[in-house]
Motif scaffolding. Structure first.
Motif, PDB file in Angstrom:
ATOM      1  N   THR A 120       0.828  -1.201   0.000  1.00 34.11           N
ATOM      2  CA  THR A 120       0.000   0.000   0.000  1.00 34.11           C
ATOM      3  C   THR A 120       0.863   1.253   0.000  1.00 34.11           C
ATOM      4  O   THR A 120       1.876   1.335   0.708  1.00 34.11           O
ATOM      5  N   LEU A 121       0.475   2.225  -0.792  1.00 34.35           N
ATOM      6  CA  LEU A 121       1.166   3.505  -0.881  1.00 34.35           C
ATOM      7  C   LEU A 121       0.560   4.561   0.036  1.00 34.35           C
ATOM      8  O   LEU A 121       1.079   5.680   0.128  1.00 34.35           O
ATOM      9  N   ASN A 122      -0.514   4.242   0.730  1.00 34.09           N
ATOM     10  CA  ASN A 122      -1.226   5.250   1.510  1.00 34.09           C
ATOM     11  C   ASN A 122      -0.374   5.796   2.650  1.00 34.09           C
ATOM     12  O   ASN A 122       0.430   5.073   3.247  1.00 34.09           O
ATOM     13  N   SER A 123      -0.580   7.077   2.934  1.00 33.61           N
ATOM     14  CA  SER A 123       0.159   7.714   4.020  1.00 33.61           C
ATOM     15  C   SER A 123      -0.548   8.988   4.440  1.00 33.61           C
ATOM     16  O   SER A 123      -1.452   9.483   3.759  1.00 33.61           O
ATOM     17  N   VAL A 124      -0.113   9.519   5.561  1.00 31.39           N
ATOM     18  CA  VAL A 124      -0.380  10.915   5.911  1.00 31.39           C
ATOM     19  C   VAL A 124       0.940  11.648   5.744  1.00 31.39           C
ATOM     20  O   VAL A 124       1.975  11.227   6.274  1.00 31.39           O
ATOM     21  N   THR A 125       0.912  12.720   4.977  1.00 25.89           N
ATOM     22  CA  THR A 125       2.113  13.501   4.687  1.00 25.89           C
ATOM     23  C   THR A 125       1.966  14.887   5.297  1.00 25.89           C
ATOM     24  O   THR A 125       0.924  15.531   5.160  1.00 25.89           O
ATOM     25  N   VAL A 191      -1.927  15.854   4.819  1.00 20.43           N
ATOM     26  CA  VAL A 191      -2.794  15.415   3.732  1.00 20.43           C
ATOM     27  C   VAL A 191      -2.713  13.899   3.614  1.00 20.43           C
ATOM     28  O   VAL A 191      -1.659  13.302   3.854  1.00 20.43           O
ATOM     29  N   GLY A 192      -3.827  13.298   3.276  1.00 21.43           N
ATOM     30  CA  GLY A 192      -3.850  11.870   2.970  1.00 21.43           C
ATOM     31  C   GLY A 192      -3.383  11.688   1.546  1.00 21.43           C
ATOM     32  O   GLY A 192      -4.102  12.041   0.604  1.00 21.43           O
ATOM     33  N   GLN A 193      -2.165  11.175   1.384  1.00 17.25           N
ATOM     34  CA  GLN A 193      -1.534  11.085   0.069  1.00 17.25           C
ATOM     35  C   GLN A 193      -0.841   9.740  -0.061  1.00 17.25           C
ATOM     36  O   GLN A 193      -0.603   9.047   0.932  1.00 17.25           O
ATOM     37  N   PHE A 194      -0.492   9.385  -1.269  1.00 16.31           N
ATOM     38  CA  PHE A 194       0.419   8.270  -1.473  1.00 16.31           C
ATOM     39  C   PHE A 194       1.828   8.723  -1.087  1.00 16.31           C
ATOM     40  O   PHE A 194       2.180   9.892  -1.257  1.00 16.31           O
ATOM     41  N   VAL A 212       6.624  11.805   6.081  1.00 18.35           N
ATOM     42  CA  VAL A 212       5.636  10.861   5.579  1.00 18.35           C
ATOM     43  C   VAL A 212       5.418   9.762   6.618  1.00 18.35           C
ATOM     44  O   VAL A 212       6.383   9.165   7.119  1.00 18.35           O
ATOM     45  N   LEU A 213       4.162   9.508   6.949  1.00 23.45           N
ATOM     46  CA  LEU A 213       3.789   8.411   7.847  1.00 23.45           C
ATOM     47  C   LEU A 213       3.104   7.330   7.006  1.00 23.45           C
ATOM     48  O   LEU A 213       1.901   7.399   6.747  1.00 23.45           O
ATOM     49  N   PRO A 214       3.856   6.347   6.534  1.00 21.80           N
ATOM     50  CA  PRO A 214       3.269   5.321   5.654  1.00 21.80           C
ATOM     51  C   PRO A 214       2.341   4.382   6.408  1.00 21.80           C
ATOM     52  O   PRO A 214       2.677   3.900   7.494  1.00 21.80           O
ATOM     53  N   TYR A 215       1.184   4.116   5.842  1.00 19.03           N
ATOM     54  CA  TYR A 215       0.273   3.152   6.444  1.00 19.03           C
ATOM     55  C   TYR A 215       0.896   1.758   6.485  1.00 19.03           C
ATOM     56  O   TYR A 215       0.578   0.940   7.352  1.00 19.03           O
ATOM     57  N   SER A 216       1.792   1.476   5.542  1.00 23.20           N
ATOM     58  CA  SER A 216       2.388   0.132   5.473  1.00 23.20           C
ATOM     59  C   SER A 216       3.252  -0.176   6.686  1.00 23.20           C
ATOM     60  O   SER A 216       3.582  -1.347   6.924  1.00 23.20           O
ATOM     61  N   ASP A 217       3.612   0.838   7.498  1.00 26.93           N
ATOM     62  CA  ASP A 217       4.377   0.575   8.715  1.00 26.93           C
ATOM     63  C   ASP A 217       3.597  -0.275   9.700  1.00 26.93           C
ATOM     64  O   ASP A 217       4.191  -1.035  10.484  1.00 26.93           O
ATOM     65  N   VAL A 218       2.267  -0.117   9.708  1.00 28.76           N
ATOM     66  CA  VAL A 218       1.450  -0.893  10.651  1.00 28.76           C
ATOM     67  C   VAL A 218       0.455  -1.800   9.938  1.00 28.76           C
ATOM     68  O   VAL A 218       0.044  -2.824  10.489  1.00 28.76           O
ATOM     69  N   LEU A 219       0.045  -1.429   8.745  1.00 31.59           N
ATOM     70  CA  LEU A 219      -0.882  -2.253   7.964  1.00 31.59           C
ATOM     71  C   LEU A 219      -0.069  -3.076   6.970  1.00 31.59           C
ATOM     72  O   LEU A 219      -0.009  -2.785   5.781  1.00 31.59           O
TER      73      LEU A 219
END
Length: 336
Positions: A120-125, A191-194, A212-219
């Motif tokens: 997943t590329l999702n993150s909060v930036t 912002v919710g960004q890739f 960048v806080l990547p969602y993939s760190d926990v998901l």
């Protein structure tokens, strides 16, 4: 590089069949290309450039397809356009698709047919000046995001696993193209960004560094974007689905191998695009495409684990069989 078996040259280029010649025995008519509409996940950013690359390099034409590429507006809207028949294919974050399908919308209308990114590329930036360094630091902050887009839809699951109370974070709707500017001017904290959007954010912020806080760190174990097709097209013209998936993946492979050229190609079709920023996004995307050394093909067990993760966080309420998410038979050869 061939990724799936394409239709034979005769099927793509020339049809020699009854009625193909006029009554006077003239030259056979060239077969008409299949005309389709493809939606990017969101907007016309560098991370979406592989579709235009596939068009520019002739991969779609070789597969007998005339494609109109339109900037998408997030998962929920894209799925609605597929369901209505106004588009035949789109790229969207698979986890966000699972959330929408798992909560009862469009389950009979769409299926994923190919993997675009393995993670997943999702993150909060955010800008580094905010002082945010961990997910828990987001408490009390305001985040801009595309309504119905993947970062917003997936945030509650991310927050739960990261130890953050999602209700302490305020989300506001924003157009994808405006989010870097909103962040740069301080109208939102993040912002919710890739994750690959970092170069665009830093450019809009005049070179100020981003966090960048990547969602993939926990998901973990979640796929990124997938190619989606309407079930109507899958049912009525499965060969078209195979040809389209093959050509798009060919464009993806070419793009990540030639990021600077990809940026220039995007600029040709989208004059407002900055080729250098687009190239930087493509470079950042490469490890997500090849996260497991390969890409393109879904693993059934991994799709099931992804559903289980989302159900475990409560973001999907009911059962969601993998067959309701993915049509596994269209791409069977990994790209490398």
């Amino acid at each position: 590089m061939n990724l799936v078996k394409r239709a034979s040259a005769a099927a793509i280029a020339v049809v020699l069949a009854a009625g193909a010649c006029d009554s006077g025995g003239g030259e056979p008519r060239a077969a008409e290309a299949d005309r389709v509409t493809y939606l990017t996940a969101v907007g016309a950013f560098g991370r979406e450039s592989y579709a235009w690359v596939a068009k520019e390099k002739g991969f779609f034409a070789e597969a007998g397809i005339d494609v109109e590429i339109r900037p998408g507006a997030g998962t929920t809207e894209n799925l609605g356009l597929l369901a209505s028949g106004r588009a035949q294919f789109s790229a969207n974050d698979l986890s966000a698709v699972m959330i929408v399908l798992g909560n009862g919308k469009y389950r009979a209308d769409v299926r994923a047919v190919a993997v675009i990114q393995q993670r997943t590329l999702n993150s909060v930036t955010l800008l580094a000046a905010t002082g945010v360094k961990t997910p828990r630091d987001l408490s009390g902050r305001t985040i801009g995001g595309v309504r119905g887009g993947a970062p917003w839809l997936l945030f509650p699951a991310y927050a739960k696993l990261a130890g953050l109370d999602a209700s302490t974070v305020r989300w506001i709707g924003a157009e994808a193209a405006q989010m870097p500017k909103l962040l740069a001017t301080g109208k939102v904290d993040g912002v919710g960004q890739f994750v690959v959007a970092r170069p665009a954010v830093e450019k809009a912020a005049g070179g100020r560094p981003a966090v960048v806080l990547p969602y993939s760190d926990v998901l973990t174990d979640l796929y990124g974007n997938a190619l989606l097709a309407s079930t109507k097209v899958i049912r009525e013209d499965p060969d078209l689905v195979r040809r389209f998936a093959g050509a798009l993946l060919e464009g993806l492979v070419y793009a990540i191998g030639h990021p600077e050229e990809s940026g220039q190609i995007l600029r040709k079709y989208v004059p407002t695009a900055d080729p250098a920023t687009a190239a930087a996004e493509v470079e950042l995307m490469e490890p997500y495409v090849r996260a497991n050394g390969t890409a393109g093909v879904f693993e059934g067990a991994r799709v099931a684990r992804a559903v289980a993760i989302l159900r475990g966080t409560g973001i999907i309420a009911g059962e969601l069989p993998t067959a309701d998410v993915v049509a596994f038979d269209f791409v069977t050869q990994q790209i490398r």
